[in-house]
Structures are given as structure tokens and as C-alpha cells.
Design a protein around this motif. Structure first.
Motif, PDB file in Angstrom:
ATOM      1  N   TYR A 203       9.676   3.963  -7.149  1.00 56.14           N
ATOM      2  CA  TYR A 203       8.258   3.451  -7.288  1.00 56.14           C
ATOM      3  C   TYR A 203       7.312   4.606  -7.053  1.00 56.14           C
ATOM      4  O   TYR A 203       6.306   5.092  -7.982  1.00 56.14           O
ATOM      5  N   ARG A 207       4.460   6.560  -9.277  1.00 57.22           N
ATOM      6  CA  ARG A 207       3.031   6.868  -8.996  1.00 57.22           C
ATOM      7  C   ARG A 207       2.627   8.328  -9.085  1.00 57.22           C
ATOM      8  O   ARG A 207       1.528   8.561  -9.696  1.00 57.22           O
ATOM      9  N   PRO A 264       2.935  -5.948  -4.482  1.00 59.51           N
ATOM     10  CA  PRO A 264       1.947  -5.047  -4.888  1.00 59.51           C
ATOM     11  C   PRO A 264       2.291  -3.775  -5.894  1.00 59.51           C
ATOM     12  O   PRO A 264       1.749  -3.323  -6.691  1.00 59.51           O
ATOM     13  N   GLN A 265       3.450  -3.288  -5.619  1.00 55.49           N
ATOM     14  CA  GLN A 265       4.115  -2.070  -6.186  1.00 55.49           C
ATOM     15  C   GLN A 265       4.273  -2.847  -7.671  1.00 55.49           C
ATOM     16  O   GLN A 265       4.005  -2.180  -9.013  1.00 55.49           O
ATOM     17  N   ASN A 268       1.369  -2.949  -9.572  1.00 59.23           N
ATOM     18  CA  ASN A 268       0.640  -1.712 -10.282  1.00 59.23           C
ATOM     19  C   ASN A 268       1.434  -1.150 -11.448  1.00 59.23           C
ATOM     20  O   ASN A 268       1.096  -0.793 -12.262  1.00 59.23           O
ATOM     21  N   TRP A 272       0.184  -0.308 -15.016  1.00 56.55           N
ATOM     22  CA  TRP A 272       0.402   1.110 -15.579  1.00 56.55           C
ATOM     23  C   TRP A 272       1.223   1.147 -16.964  1.00 56.55           C
ATOM     24  O   TRP A 272       0.939   1.787 -17.746  1.00 56.55           O
TER      25      TRP A 272
HETATM   26  C1  LIG Z   1      -1.608   0.401  -6.592  1.00 58.94           C
HETATM   27  O1  LIG Z   1      -2.616   1.467  -6.974  1.00 58.94           O
HETATM   28  C2  LIG Z   1      -3.865   1.541  -6.629  1.00 58.94           C
HETATM   29  C3  LIG Z   1      -4.730   2.410  -7.293  1.00 58.94           C
HETATM   30  O2  LIG Z   1      -4.124   3.186  -7.792  1.00 58.94           O
HETATM   31  C4  LIG Z   1      -3.831   2.275  -5.069  1.00 58.94           C
HETATM   32  O3  LIG Z   1      -4.763   2.219  -4.536  1.00 58.94           O
HETATM   33  C5  LIG Z   1      -2.748   1.264  -4.315  1.00 58.94           C
HETATM   34  O4  LIG Z   1      -2.544   2.038  -3.282  1.00 58.94           O
HETATM   35  C6  LIG Z   1      -1.463   1.028  -5.220  1.00 58.94           C
HETATM   36  N1  LIG Z   1      -0.534   0.366  -4.224  1.00 58.94           N
HETATM   37  C7  LIG Z   1       0.590   0.476  -3.949  1.00 58.94           C
HETATM   38  C8  LIG Z   1       1.565  -0.394  -3.082  1.00 58.94           C
HETATM   39  O5  LIG Z   1       1.114   1.575  -4.232  1.00 58.94           O
END
Ligand SMILES: *[C@@H]1O[C@H](CO)[C@@H](O)[C@H](O)[C@H]1NC(C)=O
Ligand SMILES: *[C@@H]1O[C@H](CO)[C@@H](O)[C@H](O)[C@H]1NC(C)=O
Ligand SMILES: *[C@@H]1O[C@H](CO)[C@@H](O)[C@H](O)[C@H]1NC(C)=O
Ligand SMILES: *[C@@H]1O[C@H](CO)[C@@H](O)[C@H](O)[C@H]1NC(C)=O
Ligand SMILES: *[C@@H]1O[C@H](CO)[C@@H](O)[C@H](O)[C@H]1NC(C)=O
Ligand SMILES: *[C@@H]1O[C@H](CO)[C@@H](O)[C@H](O)[C@H]1NC(C)=O
Ligand SMILES: *[C@@H]1O[C@H](CO)[C@@H](O)[C@H](O)[C@H]1NC(C)=O
Ligand SMILES: *[C@@H]1O[C@H](CO)[C@@H](O)[C@H](O)[C@H]1NC(C)=O
Ligand SMILES: *[C@@H]1O[C@H](CO)[C@@H](O)[C@H](O)[C@H]1NC(C)=O
Ligand SMILES: *[C@@H]1O[C@H](CO)[C@@H](O)[C@H](O)[C@H]1NC(C)=O
Ligand SMILES: *[C@@H]1O[C@H](CO)[C@@H](O)[C@H](O)[C@H]1NC(C)=O
Ligand SMILES: CC(=O)N[C@H]1CO[C@H](CO)[C@@H](O)[C@@H]1O
Length: 382
Positions: A203, A207, A264-265, A268, A272
Motif C-alpha cells: 500500500y 501511496r 482506511p487504506q 484511500n 485513488w
Molecule cells: C489516506 O489519504 C489521506 C489523504 O492523502 C492521508 O492523509 C491519509 O493518511 C491516508 N490514510 C492512510 C491510512 O494512508
């Protein structure tokens, strides 16, 4: 669902049931033609990423229960039953291990790429977990070496993003389909705290790649960053690789033991993927195709990325219950289907090795052939 699976098995596994009646009207796809598409894909795939993508495409099209897209356990059975033996996928894994150069960590010769050989990793892991000879540790060791290479040996950007290239640090959107799904599958199968950490790495790499490549103004990914030859254009296949890789990682997380922990992942990743689908379909042409550089009107039409993005859209719709891109994907499906000639070749593709040009007369796109299979599989599940 049952019918979908049965359909996929009938369509693409002729050895068993080639004389069985095929519910053609169900999908509207000509199954004889799909088999030709598959045979051509098998015949012309040579590079590591082509073989890896082909292995995924064959799994989805012929052995859907072994993919992370089915509501069944992500853990393969210890032995595959005869009707679901994935022989052609495992044969790719076997060739890979037979050809692996002694003393090297990556699964195959990546021709300068860090990420590409890792795309073979899911087939290699499947082989390991279902192997008949429990004393045979070659596949497990090779998968471990490949993971170790990615995590410990490959060059990295200051952000921690693993380079897609060996000789310097370059971030290519392509990486997202090649490496994170393998890393995620490896972690999910380990099914312990170490596995969770590996899943999290998959993940995190996505990101970090998005941080470097996503262009919020266009809601599209650039192709290559941090390179001496950046490609800041919004290459359609790059967006397709990124969206499809994220979709696969989403599905692996979803069917792992860590799904709720990693909600949460997953959220996101959903966002995305959605943003890419929003970006690309906004520029869909009236006949359903995407252009090779999505938002450049003078770019040529590319059926190959159109196929992978349509496949990803059907998966996205099925898994997240968000159908807002469905109409675009249906139009794309129709365009792709019309772009296959009677011999099972996808026409009007970008040249995968010279990505600013269409494929030359008489040559075809190996990955494009596999994308058609991914599209047929996603459509069969839809
Ligand atoms: C999800 O994305 C948001 C915005 O980019 C970020 O602030 C947050 O930390 C992310 N959550 C995780 C679990 O990576
Ligand atoms: C694969 O290609 C070879 C020649 O390049 C051809 O003879 C053979 O028929 C092809 N196989 C299939 C299944 O299309
Ligand atoms: C890809 O598969 C083909 C056919 O099995 C094989 O000849 C080739 O060496 C493989 N390529 C890589 C990089 O493993
Ligand atoms: C690796 O070494 C083994 C044992 O020495 C040998 O059988 C095998 O052919 C070698 N593999 C390659 C790809 O050179
Ligand atoms: C696996 O290894 C064990 C111990 O060396 C041996 O007893 C057994 O026969 C082997 N099994 C196979 C299938 O080779
Ligand atoms: C290979 O399979 C065995 C189970 O047969 C498992 O314990 C091992 O962790 C697997 N290796 C990898 C790298 O997944
Ligand atoms: C995976 O781990 C969970 C939690 O420890 C456990 O309940 C489950 O049975 C494990 N699954 C497999 C296939 O090992
Ligand atoms: C390539 O892009 C990076 C940002 O991703 C930038 O820092 C760098 O200067 C660019 N290099 C060239 C040669 O344009
Ligand atoms: C679809 O439209 C594009 C222009 O928007 C054109 O370049 C392409 O040739 C068309 N494709 C087909 C299969 O007609
Ligand atoms: C299906 O495709 C095959 C191979 O191109 C062709 O021979 C056949 O006529 C097609 N069938 C239909 C119903 O279009
Ligand atoms: C490809 O073939 C078409 C028709 O046969 C021809 O008009 C065109 O010039 C060819 N293009 C190339 C790049 O050879
Ligand atoms: C195993 C698992 O967690 N499956 C989930 C996958 O995602 C769908 C949609 O969000 C859930 O309904 C499933 O429970």
C-alpha cells in the motif's frame, strides 16, 4: 456468480468442454475469437512483464476462483483439483523458475527494470502454495528472493518509493501493476503480523508512487518522474497500469485476514482508483476509445489501454458498488471488441516498447492481448 465462473471456464478452457454449448448471448462475446486472442497472447509474450501480465490474465479468465476477485478464500487450496488446475499459469511459473539465472534475486531478466520481474511473482506464489512436492522449496525461495530484492536491494527515491529502474531512480506508473500486487499477495498469504507489515508496504509503495505521479489538475497520472527522461504526459497505459494495480491490491487486502484493520487504506485506494477512472473517461472519444495520451487531442487511439481501464472499471463497480463509470466502460468494451480481427489480434494498439507510437503493421501488442482477456473476465463477472 456461479454462471460467471462456469462461463469463464467453458470459454477459455476448451480442452475440457470444447463441445459444450456456450451461452453466447449471455455475454455477446464470440468465444472462438476469445480463444484465438488467448492463444496469440500466449504465443507472443516474451518480456518479463508480458509473461507476468499474461499469467494474471489467464488466471482471471480461466481460473477465476484463484484470483482475489472472487468472494472465496484468498488462500489457494493445498492441492488444486483437476478441474481447476491452472496448468497454463503454473507453466509460466515453472518456466520462470527453470530459466532463473543462478545467484540472482529477481525472478527473471528485467532488462533494466526493477518492477517488471515481480509481476511473475503471483504465479510463482500460487505454484508454491499448491505444489505437489512439498520438498520443493525453489518457488518459495525464489519468491522470497524477489521480495528481498525489491525491499532491500533496489534503488529508492528519497521518499522511500522503490525505483522502477535498476541503474537509477525512476518512478514509472507501470510499477504499480508490476510490484505492489505481488508484495500484497505475498503478505496476505503469510497471514501473520509479518504478513500484515508486507501488505502495508504494498500500500505504501502505491501511496508514494501516487505522490510522485498524480496530477490533480487533470485527475490523471503522469507516466515517468524523477528520471532524466521524464514523461510528464498522461499516458493512457500508465493510468491503466496504476488503476489496475491498485484494484488488485484492494482486492487482495479485502480478501485477506486484515481487511477490517486496513479499511482506511482500502478507502484511500478506492478514491485513488476512482480519480483515475474519472480522469480517463472524461476524455473518452465518441466511439468509446481512449487516446494514447489521454488528454492530447492529436494523440492516436489506443484500444489496449482502453481494454485494461474498462476491465478495471468493471472490477471497481463490482467491488465498491459504485457504478458511475459503468456507461463509459460498456462503450469501451464495445470498441475493444470491434477492434479484434478475425484471427484474434487486437488492432489499433500502442507499441508497448515505443509508447509514443502505434504498433507497426504486422506486429501486435502482447500486453494488449492479455488486457482483452482481463476485460472478458471482468465482464463475465459483471
Ligand atoms: C489516506 O489519504 C489521506 C489523504 O492523502 C492521508 O492523509 C491519509 O493518511 C491516508 N490514510 C492512510 C491510512 O494512508
Ligand atoms: C504460434 O506461432 C507460431 C509461429 O510463430 C505458429 O506456427 C503457431 O501456430 C502459433 N500458435 C498458436 C496457438 O497460435
Ligand atoms: C516468457 O515466456 C516465454 C515462453 O514461455 C519464454 O520463452 C521467455 O523466456 C519468458 N521470458 C521471461 C523474461 O521470463
Ligand atoms: C543453476 O544451477 C543448477 C545446478 O548447478 C543447474 O542445474 C541449472 O541449470 C542452473 N540454472 C541456470 C538457469 O543456469
Ligand atoms: C521429502 O523429504 C523427506 C525427508 O528428506 C523424505 O523422507 C521424503 O521422501 C521426501 N518426499 C518427496 C516427495 O520427495
Ligand atoms: C510456500 O508454501 C508453504 C506452504 O506449503 C508456506 O509455508 C510458505 O510460506 C510459502 N512460501 C511463500 C514465499 O509464500
Ligand atoms: C489466518 O489468520 C487468522 C487469524 O490468525 C486465522 O483465523 C485464519 O484461520 C488464518 N487463515 C489461514 C488460511 O491460515
Ligand atoms: C524529472 O522530474 C522530477 C520530478 O519528478 C524533477 O525533479 C526533475 O528535475 C525532472 N528531470 C528532468 C531532466 O526534467
Ligand atoms: C475512434 O475514434 C478515434 C478518434 O476519436 C479514431 O482515431 C479511431 O480511429 C476510431 N477508432 C475506430 C475503431 O473507429
Ligand atoms: C467467431 O469468431 C470466429 C473466429 O474469427 C469466426 O470464424 C466466427 O465466424 C465468429 N462467429 C460469429 C458468430 O461471429
Ligand atoms: C500499414 O499498412 C497500410 C495498408 O496496408 C499502409 O497504408 C500503411 O502505409 C502501412 N504503414 C506502415 C507504417 O507501414
Ligand atoms: C473478506 C472481506 O472483507 N470482504 C469484503 C470486501 O469488500 C466488500 C465491499 O466493501 C465487503 O462487503 C466484503 O465483506
Amino acid at each position: 456468480m456461479y454462471w460467471c465462473r462456469l462461463y469463464a471456464a467453458i470459454v477459455l478452457f476448451p480442452a475440457l468442454v470444447s463441445s459444450a454449448p456456450v451461452p453466447r448471448a449471455y455475454l455477446g462475446l464470440n468465444t472462438t475469437l476469445l480463444r484465438l486472442v488467448r492463444d496469440n497472447a500466449v504465443n507472443i509474450s516474451t518480456h518479463s512483464w508480458e509473461n507476468g501480465t499474461l499469467a494474471e490474465a489467464l488466471t482471471e479468465a480461466e481460473w477465476p476462483r484463484l484470483t482475489p476477485y472472487m468472494p472465496v478464500s484468498i488462500f489457494p487450496p493445498a492441492r488444486l483439483p483437476w478441474w481447476e488446475n491452472a496448468f497454463d499459469v503454473l507453466s509460466i511459473a515453472e518456466t520462470t523458475i527453470d530459466q532463473k539465472a543462478n545467484g540472482t534475486l529477481p525472478l527473471a531478466n528485467g532488462e533494466g527494470s526493477v518492477g517488471d520481474p515481480a509481476s511473475l511473482g503471483q504465479a510463482v506464489l500460487l505454484y508454491n502454495w499448491t505444489r505437489a512436492d512439498l520438498n520443493d522449496t525453489r518457488f518459495s525461495t525464489a519468491a522470497g528472493d524477489q521480495l528481498g530484492y525489491l525491499l532491500n536491494n533496489a534503488p529508492r527515491a528519497p521518499s522511500g518509493a522503490i525505483s522502477h529502474r535498476v541503474s537509477d531512480v525512476e518512478l514509472w506508473a507501470d510499477f504499480v501493476y508490476m510490484a505492489p500486487p505481488f508484495i500484497a499477495y505475498f503478505g496476505a498469504l503469510q497471514n501473520d503480523s509479518g504478513g500484515l507489515a508486507i501488505l502495508q508496504i504494498a500500500y505504501d509503495q502505491i501511496r508514494l508512487y501516487r505522490d510522485a505521479l498524480f496530477d490533480a489538475d487533470a485527475s490523471l497520472w503522469r507516466h515517468i518522474a524523477l528520471s532524466s527522461s521524464n514523461d510528464t504526459g498522461h499516458w493512457a497505459t500508465g493510468n491503466a497500469w496504476a488503476a489496475a494495480g491498485m484494484m488488485r491490491v484492494w482486492a487482495i487486502i479485502n480478501h485477506s485476514s486484515f481487511s477490517s484493520q486496513m479499511q482506511p487504506q482500502k478507502n484511500n485506494l478506492t478514491q485513488w482508483i476512482d480519480e483515475i477512472l474519472t480522469g480517463v473517461w472524461k476524455y473518452q472519444q465518441s466511439n468509446g476509445t481512449l487516446l494514447n495520451y489521454v488528454d492530447q487531442p492529436d494523440s492516436f487511439a489506443d484500444s489496449s489501454s482502453t481494454a485494461l481501464l474498462a476491465a478495471t472499471t468493471f472490477r471497481y463497480s463490482l467491488l465498491t458498488y459504485d457504478g458511475k463509470h459503468d456507461t463509459a466502460a460498456l462503450q469501451a468494451l464495445s470498441l475493444v471488441w470491434q477492434s479484434i480481427d478475425k484471427n484474434g489480434w487486437l488492432l489499433n494498439t500502442v507499441d508497448p516498447e515505443a509508447w509514443t507510437q502505434p504498433t507497426q503493421n504486422g506486429t501486435h501488442s502482447p500486453e494488449g492481448q492479455s488486457f482483452v482477456l482481463l476485460l472478458a473476465a471482468a465482464w463475465a463477472a459483471f
